[in-house]
Motif scaffolding. Structure first.
Motif, PDB file in Angstrom:
ATOM      1  N   ASP A 257       0.652  -1.140  -0.014  1.00  0.00           N
ATOM      2  CA  ASP A 257      -0.006   0.013  -0.127  1.00  0.00           C
ATOM      3  C   ASP A 257       0.872   1.285  -0.028  1.00  0.00           C
ATOM      4  O   ASP A 257       0.270   2.428   0.094  1.00  0.00           O
ATOM      5  N   ILE A 258       2.136   1.421  -0.305  1.00  0.00           N
ATOM      6  CA  ILE A 258       3.068   2.386  -0.402  1.00  0.00           C
ATOM      7  C   ILE A 258       2.648   3.103  -1.739  1.00  0.00           C
ATOM      8  O   ILE A 258       2.659   2.744  -2.686  1.00  0.00           O
ATOM      9  N   ALA A 259       2.619   4.369  -1.612  1.00  0.00           N
ATOM     10  CA  ALA A 259       2.039   5.308  -2.602  1.00  0.00           C
ATOM     11  C   ALA A 259       3.292   5.182  -3.615  1.00  0.00           C
ATOM     12  O   ALA A 259       4.401   5.685  -2.990  1.00  0.00           O
ATOM     13  N   THR A 260       3.145   5.177  -4.929  1.00  0.00           N
ATOM     14  CA  THR A 260       4.413   5.480  -5.909  1.00  0.00           C
ATOM     15  C   THR A 260       3.721   6.276  -6.904  1.00  0.00           C
ATOM     16  O   THR A 260       2.705   6.299  -7.389  1.00  0.00           O
ATOM     17  N   LYS A 261       4.760   7.241  -7.308  1.00  0.00           N
ATOM     18  CA  LYS A 261       4.440   8.044  -8.457  1.00  0.00           C
ATOM     19  C   LYS A 261       5.571   7.868  -9.393  1.00  0.00           C
ATOM     20  O   LYS A 261       6.794   7.803  -9.191  1.00  0.00           O
ATOM     21  N   SER A 262       5.301   8.484 -10.815  1.00  0.00           N
ATOM     22  CA  SER A 262       6.220   8.200 -11.881  1.00  0.00           C
ATOM     23  C   SER A 262       7.162   9.484 -11.847  1.00  0.00           C
ATOM     24  O   SER A 262       8.445   9.640 -12.116  1.00  0.00           O
ATOM     25  N   SER A 263       6.825  10.542 -11.107  1.00  0.00           N
ATOM     26  CA  SER A 263       7.769  11.982 -11.142  1.00  0.00           C
ATOM     27  C   SER A 263       7.735  12.615  -9.695  1.00  0.00           C
ATOM     28  O   SER A 263       6.788  12.239  -8.985  1.00  0.00           O
ATOM     29  N   LEU A 264       8.686  13.351  -9.849  1.00  0.00           N
ATOM     30  CA  LEU A 264       8.511  13.987  -8.170  1.00  0.00           C
ATOM     31  C   LEU A 264       7.539  15.104  -8.236  1.00  0.00           C
ATOM     32  O   LEU A 264       6.837  15.193  -7.193  1.00  0.00           O
ATOM     33  N   ALA A 265       7.165  15.494  -9.387  1.00  0.00           N
ATOM     34  CA  ALA A 265       6.002  16.429  -9.437  1.00  0.00           C
ATOM     35  C   ALA A 265       4.711  15.796  -9.024  1.00  0.00           C
ATOM     36  O   ALA A 265       3.895  16.444  -8.252  1.00  0.00           O
ATOM     37  N   ASP A 266       4.652  14.500  -9.602  1.00  0.00           N
ATOM     38  CA  ASP A 266       3.352  13.848  -9.228  1.00  0.00           C
ATOM     39  C   ASP A 266       3.324  13.658  -7.527  1.00  0.00           C
ATOM     40  O   ASP A 266       2.172  13.492  -7.113  1.00  0.00           O
ATOM     41  N   ALA A 267       4.575  13.322  -7.167  1.00  0.00           N
ATOM     42  CA  ALA A 267       4.535  12.938  -5.567  1.00  0.00           C
ATOM     43  C   ALA A 267       3.968  14.254  -4.879  1.00  0.00           C
ATOM     44  O   ALA A 267       3.440  14.405  -3.887  1.00  0.00           O
ATOM     45  N   LEU A 268       4.733  15.339  -5.587  1.00  0.00           N
ATOM     46  CA  LEU A 268       4.215  16.513  -4.613  1.00  0.00           C
ATOM     47  C   LEU A 268       2.741  16.960  -4.839  1.00  0.00           C
ATOM     48  O   LEU A 268       2.112  17.417  -3.723  1.00  0.00           O
ATOM     49  N   ARG A 269       2.234  16.754  -5.968  1.00  0.00           N
ATOM     50  CA  ARG A 269       0.882  17.080  -5.972  1.00  0.00           C
ATOM     51  C   ARG A 269      -0.070  16.182  -5.127  1.00  0.00           C
ATOM     52  O   ARG A 269      -0.816  16.564  -4.548  1.00  0.00           O
TER      53      ARG A 269
END
Length: 288
Positions: A257-269
């Motif tokens: 259930d760890i959140a993963t994002k393709s980019s740092l920008a997506d993680a910030l949003r």
């Protein structure tokens, strides 16, 4: 062939009686080997100190460089080795600075009344003593270089694993390069320390700069996430590029259930949505 106590005493007298001539010849010989990379005045100071160190050792009856009477000499040799290591000289150049004492003493002997068999035997014993002193210097140099390299590696490791506070309640760990066990431990420690200091409930672990993710790297990241959760913080992993995603799937690695994002920008949003922060949605004010 070790020096006898009588031979040590005679060489102490020789070094004392011809101090200026020995230091001058020794300094010139070392200067030639270093090709002007140290000033003549600095070399003269170093050879003068070493000359007195050898003279003290022989005067105390030292028959080998490991004897108690040569303790001061060993300290001087260690200091010389450390200094030359920091200055970028090679181990050979450092050892030559000791070995050339033999040339200086031989030069003084040649200026005397003549060289008989007894003098030659004494010189051979003296030469062996200086050889062992040179080898001690070589060994000290190697240890000094290893310590210097280890310190530099540790400093680079710390510099390569920064933990950045983005804003109140959010920190980020931008990883660049290979993530091995030693570096993963540093990342975990620095992240947990920052979480405690800032009280941040969210942490972004960005692996955009990590060239490849294998099972070991994934395990390191997961351990860091679990440790952060124990501290009451949720982690978001960003920088999951298509190639890394395919590798993770092929290896059968589960992030759960760890959140993963393709980019740092997506993680910030994503973090902005979690915190309810509207900063990213505010339009820019136009003046005039």
């Amino acid at each position: 062939m070790a020096l006898s106590s009588d031979q040590s005493s005679r060489f102490a007298d020789l070094l004392k009686g011809h101090e200026d001539a020995i230091v001058a010849f020794w300094t010139d010989a070392v200067a030639a080997s270093l090709r002007g990379r140290l000033s003549h005045a600095e070399l003269h100071r170093q050879t003068s100190e070493l000359q007195r160190g050898f003279q003290s050792a022989f005067g105390g009856g030292a028959q080998d460089v490991g004897d108690e009477a040569a303790a001061e000499l060993r300290a001087q040799l260690s200091e010389l080795s450390s200094a030359r290591a920091r200055q970028g000289f090679t181990a050979t150049e450092t050892a030559i600075s000791v070995f050339t004492l033999k040339d200086a003493v031989l030069h003084v002997l040649d200026q005397g009344e003549g060289t008989d068999a007894a003098a030659l035997r004494e010189y051979v014993a003296f030469s062996a003593f200086v050889d062992r002193a040179g080898l001690f210097t070589f060994d000290s140099y190697a240890r000094a270089r290893e310590e210097l390299i280890a310190d530099q590696a540790e400093q680079l490791l710390e510099l390569s694993t920064p933990v950045v506070k983005l804003w109140e309640g959010v920190v980020a760990v931008p990883l660049v390069g290979t993530l091995d066990s030693a570096r993963a431990q540093v990342v975990m420690e620095r992240l947990l320390e920052t979480l405690v200091e800032t009280g941040s409930p969210y942490a972004i672990i960005d692996i955009t700069g990590v060239p490849a993710v294998d099972t070991q790297v994934a395990q390191h990241i997961l351990k860091t996430v679990v440790a952060a959760r124990l501290m009451g913080a949720d982690c978001i992993i960003s920088g999951i590029r298509p190639q890394i995603a395919q590798t993770i799937v092929a290896l059968g690695i589960e992030f759960g259930d760890i959140a993963t994002k393709s980019s740092l920008a997506d993680a910030l949003r994503h973090v902005l949505r979690l915190t309810g922060d509207k900063v990213a949605q505010k339009p820019l004010r136009r003046e005039g």
